[in-house]
Design a protein around this motif. Structure first.
Motif, short mmCIF file in Angstrom:
data_model
loop_
_atom_site.label_atom_id
_atom_site.label_comp_id
_atom_site.label_asym_id
_atom_site.label_seq_id
_atom_site.Cartn_x
_atom_site.Cartn_y
_atom_site.Cartn_z
N THR A 243 -11.34 -8.86 9.17
CA THR A 243 -12.03 -8.24 8.57
C THR A 243 -13.04 -9.23 7.77
N CYS A 244 -12.46 -10.59 7.25
CA CYS A 244 -13.48 -11.39 6.73
C CYS A 244 -13.65 -12.75 7.44
N THR A 245 -13.20 -13.04 8.60
CA THR A 245 -13.01 -14.27 9.14
C THR A 245 -14.29 -14.48 10.21
N GLY A 246 -15.42 -15.20 10.03
CA GLY A 246 -16.24 -15.25 10.92
C GLY A 246 -16.08 -16.52 11.92
N ALA A 247 -16.45 -16.21 13.15
CA ALA A 247 -16.48 -17.20 14.12
C ALA A 247 -17.88 -17.94 14.08
N ILE B 37 0.83 -1.43 -0.03
CA ILE B 37 0.03 -0.07 0.11
C ILE B 37 0.87 1.34 0.21
N ASP B 38 1.91 1.35 0.79
CA ASP B 38 2.80 2.39 1.04
C ASP B 38 3.64 2.75 -0.45
N GLN B 39 4.02 1.80 -1.16
CA GLN B 39 4.60 1.65 -2.31
C GLN B 39 3.68 2.12 -3.46
N GLY B 40 2.33 2.13 -3.36
CA GLY B 40 1.46 2.37 -4.43
C GLY B 40 1.05 1.26 -5.18
N ARG B 41 1.47 -0.09 -4.60
CA ARG B 41 1.24 -1.31 -5.41
C ARG B 41 -0.29 -1.76 -5.16
N ALA B 42 -0.63 -1.52 -4.11
CA ALA B 42 -2.09 -1.85 -3.83
C ALA B 42 -2.82 -0.63 -3.03
N VAL B 43 -4.12 -0.66 -3.30
CA VAL B 43 -4.81 0.48 -2.69
C VAL B 43 -5.90 0.13 -1.82
N GLU B 44 -5.91 0.65 -0.78
CA GLU B 44 -6.74 0.07 0.42
C GLU B 44 -8.26 0.36 0.19
N GLU B 45 -9.03 -0.48 0.36
CA GLU B 45 -10.35 -0.53 0.02
C GLU B 45 -11.19 0.44 0.91
N SER B 46 -12.42 1.10 0.32
CA SER B 46 -12.93 2.14 1.10
C SER B 46 -14.28 1.64 1.35
N GLY B 47 -15.12 2.31 1.93
CA GLY B 47 -16.61 1.80 2.27
C GLY B 47 -16.66 1.25 3.57
N PRO B 48 -18.00 0.80 3.98
CA PRO B 48 -18.27 0.42 5.43
C PRO B 48 -17.66 -0.88 5.97
N ASN B 49 -17.14 -1.90 4.96
CA ASN B 49 -16.67 -3.10 5.27
C ASN B 49 -15.22 -3.54 4.59
N PRO B 50 -14.51 -2.56 4.63
CA PRO B 50 -13.14 -2.78 3.83
C PRO B 50 -12.41 -4.00 4.39
N SER B 51 -11.67 -4.67 3.43
CA SER B 51 -10.87 -5.68 3.73
C SER B 51 -9.55 -5.70 3.15
N ARG B 52 -8.60 -6.26 3.51
CA ARG B 52 -7.43 -6.10 3.07
C ARG B 52 -6.96 -7.74 2.41
N ASN B 53 -7.93 -8.70 2.61
CA ASN B 53 -7.84 -10.08 2.42
C ASN B 53 -7.23 -10.09 0.55
N GLY B 54 -8.06 -9.48 -0.20
CA GLY B 54 -7.84 -9.41 -1.57
C GLY B 54 -6.52 -8.95 -2.07
N LEU B 55 -5.87 -7.86 -1.28
CA LEU B 55 -4.71 -7.22 -1.45
C LEU B 55 -3.48 -8.10 -1.25
N GLN B 56 -3.77 -9.34 -0.58
CA GLN B 56 -2.63 -10.27 -0.38
C GLN B 56 -1.94 -10.80 -1.62
N THR B 57 -2.96 -10.85 -2.74
CA THR B 57 -2.39 -11.24 -3.98
C THR B 57 -1.17 -10.60 -4.47
N ILE B 58 -1.26 -9.24 -4.38
CA ILE B 58 -0.31 -8.34 -5.02
C ILE B 58 1.09 -8.47 -4.11
#
Length: 301
Positions: A252-256, A96-117
């Motif tokens: 952010t995406c792991t439910g109990a 994210i800091d390097q501009g390679r990934a963009v943080e999600e916005s909105g009410p329920n953001p997650s970084r899970n998909g950003l792991q791919t980059i």
């Protein structure tokens, strides 16, 4: 509970160890993708058995979203020190800091998909030609399409229609420059197999997998762990419940699940009678009908 009491577990163990040894024989720079969840912990345990009395001959690679459970990171560091493995960590925050990934916005953001980059950048940086992971075919329909040796093109992408046959346990690891493989040694295991094996081998796990009291937020049918990462939105409230986690990932995406299963035997009984898959509590899989397959095509785990 002893492994010799379960013939099918002994066969699954033998198969997984064979695949790991094939990886080290066919590839120059393999790595084991390590999330701190039960399946990657199981892989680390199998790797120790596969190469005993030597050390695990490849590093453990963890892609840290910055939204991991504290218990997961603590257990990861303790395990690595205990088994004498080499741990490599790469951070989504750096992407994210390097501009390679963009943080999600909105009410329920997650970084899970950003792991791919971050993962693809790490594989390129480290020149990994075979990345072993703990995915199993029973988890999700996209993962059911995987081979043991799953080919990825030079962009790290997966084409389910362009995979190689694996007859008679023969695995083809040939590739062109820039391509790599994802390898899944426990493809044929089920969730119940994993728990029975963990019990038989007395494999230690983070306490997240066992029943405990935790503050949770009910969101879209899921029980998310309340804290700095997941906060209550308008209309939501923080509740204290007895829960455990069947799968561990980004907070952010792991439910109990509400559960009183506090021992391995109780978990095994619970899993044997469950009517919902372990990924039924993962918000990232609910984003679309083909959410997992879409992410895998882009280079996800």
């Amino acid at each position: 509970m002893k492994l010799k009491q379960f013939a099918h577990l002994a066969l699954l163990e033998s198969e997984a160890i064979y695949v790991m040894r094939e990886v080290t024989a066919q590839f120059e720079r393999p790595a084991l993708l390590f999330s701190g969840g039960k399946d990657s912990i199981l892989l680390a345990h199998l790797a120790r058995k596969a190469f005993y009395p030597g050390r695990i001959p490849f590093p453990l690679l963890h892609i840290d979203t910055g939204h991991n459970f504290v218990e997961t990171l603590t257990f990861r560091d303790e395990l690595v020190e205990q088994i004498g493995a080499r741990l490599i960590v790469r951070y989504v925050q750096d992407s994210i800091d390097q501009g390679r990934a963009v943080e999600e916005s909105g009410p329920n953001p997650s970084r899970n998909g950003l792991q791919t980059i971050t993962l693809l950048d790490a594989l390129t940086e480290l020149k990994v030609d075979a990345a072993m992971g703990g995915a199993r075919r029973d988890e999700e329909k996209a993962r059911a399409k995987e081979r043991f040796f799953s080919h990825r093109d030079r962009f790290g992408q997966w084409d389910p229609k362009n995979q190689r046959p694996e007859l008679w346990n023969l695995y083809n690891g040939r590739k062109h420059m820039g391509e790599h493989f994802r390898v899944f040694p426990i493809s044929n295991w089920t969730e119940l197999d994993v728990w029975q094996y963990i019990a038989a081998e007395e494999v230690p796990l983070p306490n997240l997998y066992f029943s405990h009291r935790r503050d949770i937020i009910r969101r879209e049918g899921m029980l998310l762990a309340a804290g700095e990462v997941v906060t209550a939105q308008p209309g939501e409230m923080v509740e204290s419940r007895i829960v455990r986690f069947r799968t561990i990932g980004d907070m952010t995406c792991t439910g109990a699940v509400e559960s009183r299963a506090a021992t391995l035997d109780e978990i095994i009984q619970e899993v044997a009678s469950a009517r919902v898959t372990e990924r039924g509590g993962r918000a990232d899989d609910r984003r679309s009908e083909a959410a997992m397959e879409d992410r895998k095509r882009q280079g996800y785990f």
